[in-house]
Enzyme design. Structure first.
Site, PDB file in Angstrom:
ATOM      1  CG  ASP A  75      23.593  44.966 -34.268  1.00 10.03           C
ATOM      2  OD1 ASP A  75      24.483  44.159 -33.922  1.00 10.03           O
ATOM      3  OD2 ASP A  75      23.348  45.225 -35.454  1.00 10.03           O
ATOM      4  CB  THR A 107      17.410  30.569 -34.389  1.00 12.01           C
ATOM      5  OG1 THR A 107      16.893  31.597 -35.251  1.00 12.01           O
ATOM      6  CG2 THR A 107      16.363  30.224 -33.357  1.00 12.01           C
ATOM      7  CG  ASN A 152      23.354  35.509 -32.648  1.00 13.14           C
ATOM      8  OD1 ASN A 152      22.664  36.089 -31.821  1.00 13.14           O
ATOM      9  ND2 ASN A 152      23.773  36.118 -33.753  1.00 13.14           N
ATOM     10  CD1 TRP A 153      22.027  28.616 -32.529  1.00 14.17           C
ATOM     11  CD2 TRP A 153      23.543  27.952 -31.021  1.00 14.17           C
ATOM     12  NE1 TRP A 153      21.378  28.452 -31.320  1.00 14.17           N
ATOM     13  CE2 TRP A 153      22.293  28.035 -30.380  1.00 14.17           C
ATOM     14  CE3 TRP A 153      24.661  27.560 -30.267  1.00 14.17           C
ATOM     15  CZ2 TRP A 153      22.111  27.743 -29.039  1.00 14.17           C
ATOM     16  CZ3 TRP A 153      24.481  27.270 -28.920  1.00 14.17           C
ATOM     17  CH2 TRP A 153      23.216  27.365 -28.321  1.00 14.17           C
ATOM     18  NE  ARG A 208      19.829  45.964 -36.259  1.00 12.31           N
ATOM     19  CZ  ARG A 208      19.788  44.707 -36.681  1.00 12.31           C
ATOM     20  NH1 ARG A 208      18.650  44.170 -37.012  1.00 12.31           N
ATOM     21  NH2 ARG A 208      20.894  44.002 -36.785  1.00 12.31           N
ATOM     22  CD  GLU A 243       4.807  54.470 -34.897  1.00 10.71           C
ATOM     23  OE1 GLU A 243       5.665  55.046 -35.590  1.00 10.71           O
ATOM     24  OE2 GLU A 243       3.636  54.277 -35.285  1.00 10.71           O
TER      25      GLU A 243
HETATM   26  C1  FPP Z   1      25.013  42.093 -31.117  1.00  8.00           C
HETATM   27  O1  FPP Z   1      26.287  42.670 -31.234  1.00  8.00           O
HETATM   28  C2  FPP Z   1      24.891  41.468 -29.849  1.00  8.00           C
HETATM   29  C3  FPP Z   1      24.726  40.134 -29.647  1.00  8.00           C
HETATM   30  C4  FPP Z   1      24.660  39.126 -30.714  1.00  8.00           C
HETATM   31  C5  FPP Z   1      24.612  39.619 -28.288  1.00  8.00           C
HETATM   32  C6  FPP Z   1      23.775  40.446 -27.364  1.00  8.00           C
HETATM   33  C7  FPP Z   1      24.322  40.241 -26.050  1.00  8.00           C
HETATM   34  C8  FPP Z   1      24.474  41.181 -25.125  1.00  8.00           C
HETATM   35  C9  FPP Z   1      23.962  42.547 -25.224  1.00  8.00           C
HETATM   36  C10 FPP Z   1      25.227  40.787 -23.938  1.00  8.00           C
HETATM   37  C11 FPP Z   1      24.431  40.810 -22.716  1.00  8.00           C
HETATM   38  C12 FPP Z   1      23.258  39.962 -22.685  1.00  8.00           C
HETATM   39  C13 FPP Z   1      22.904  39.264 -21.605  1.00  8.00           C
HETATM   40  C14 FPP Z   1      21.619  38.557 -21.583  1.00  8.00           C
HETATM   41  C15 FPP Z   1      23.785  39.167 -20.421  1.00  8.00           C
HETATM   42  P1  FPP Z   1      27.253  42.118 -32.322  1.00  8.00           P
HETATM   43  O2  FPP Z   1      28.208  41.190 -31.666  1.00  8.00           O
HETATM   44  O3  FPP Z   1      26.473  41.538 -33.453  1.00  8.00           O
HETATM   45  O4  FPP Z   1      27.973  43.430 -32.740  1.00  8.00           O
HETATM   46  P2  FPP Z   1      28.553  43.786 -34.188  1.00  8.00           P
HETATM   47  O5  FPP Z   1      27.379  43.710 -35.142  1.00  8.00           O
HETATM   48  O6  FPP Z   1      29.060  45.175 -34.006  1.00  8.00           O
HETATM   49  O7  FPP Z   1      29.627  42.783 -34.461  1.00  8.00           O
END
Ligand code: FPP
Length: 264
Positions: free
Chosen positions: A40, A86, A88-89, A208, A227
């Site tokens: 994240d 699921t 994130n769309w 996380r 853990e």
């Molecule tokens: C969370 O950050 C991240 C994601 C929803 C996407 C995870 C993707 C990557 C780490 C890119 C690389 C992955 C691959 C497989 C190439 P956020 O956008 O929710 O951050 P925020 O909470 O600070 O807005």
């Protein structure tokens, strides 16, 4: 290029170009076998740097490459990362499209190197919402790497733990209704093997990044006794050194699995 591990016995020291060197002093028996990571904070990292969210995701992809190698060097058996949920769309279409492209180019660019390093890639989550072309790419990558003997790298794409559990329940119910299995056969092991992570050990260490204190529908069944390790570090800034710190922290915890410590 990533440097190779050096050191021996239960004390390993890894020197990497991209991160400060670190030392990990954990005996093999105390190492987590399976690490899960909610990656994240790409967006918050980008904002703090005055960059676009896309730039944050690109940096996140570079971090992922380093962390897969670091985990492998450290002797972790399974690494499962949350790349796309699921839910994130719901993000703006532009961001979703960018992420899907990034996954595609990650596969294209990194596959040969990961394969050469014996990484065994596997996708977890529902594939049917991806394009035919990308689904084929996922299947080809898995097939290519299926016999590899190194770290088992699970990439969660269009993944939600509740969705995964329901899919497993439905398929078990169908088999029971068809008379193929008896309800008494359905124990914890049987159910674990109906999940997308079939064959993997349960999650030992759940990490996380970026400060939020929640599980976000990630590996709920598999993490029953995990853990938890939360860090304020945004994913793009997460380093092999911090992974080593999380493992060191894990190794010092007392895991009772509902029982008592030996001396109690
Ligand atoms: C969370 O950050 C991240 C994601 C929803 C996407 C995870 C993707 C990557 C780490 C890119 C690389 C992955 C691959 C497989 C190439 P956020 O956008 O929710 O951050 P925020 O909470 O600070 O807005």
């Amino acid at each position: 290029m990533w440097r190779k591990i050096f050191g021996s016995g239960n004390k390993t020291s890894v020197d990497r170009e991209e991160t400060v060197p670190f030392e990990l002093t954990v005996d093999r028996a105390s190492m987590p076998r399976h690490i899960a990571i909610v990656m994240d904070g790409n967006g918050r990292w980008a904002k703090s740097q005055g960059k676009s969210r896309s730039a944050g995701h690109e940096e996140g992809a570079r971090t992922l490459k380093r962390i897969v190698r670091a985990a492998s060097d450290m002797g972790v058996e399974v690494l499962t990362v949350y790349a796309f949920s699921t839910e994130n769309w719901k993000r703006p279409k532009l961001e979703v499209d960018f992420l899907l492209k990034l996954f595609d180019s990650f596969l294209e660019k990194e596959l040969a190197e990961m394969h050469a390093e014996q990484v065994r890639l596997h996708f977890i989550g529902r594939r049917d919402r991806f394009t035919e072309r990308f689904q084929q790419r996922m299947a080809d990558a898995e097939q290519l790497m299926a016999q590899n003997t190194g770290i088992h790298f699970n990439l969660a794409a269009n993944y939600g733990s509740q969705d995964e559990i329901l899919r497993a329940v439905r398929s078990i119910a169908e088999r029971a209704a068809a008379g193929e299995i008896a309800p008494e056969e359905i124990d914890e092991e049987f159910f674990s093997n109906a999940l997308d992570t079939a064959g993997d050990p349960p999650v030992d260490l759940f990490i996380r990044t970026s400060g939020d204190l929640r599980l976000s529908n990630f590996l709920l069944w598999q993490s029953a006794y995990a853990e938890l390790y939360f860090t304020e570090t945004h994913w793009p800034d997460f380093t092999a050194e911090e992974l080593a710190r999380a493992i060191q922290d894990f190794a010092g915890r007392s895991r009772r699995f509902g029982g008592l410590d030996a001396e109690e």
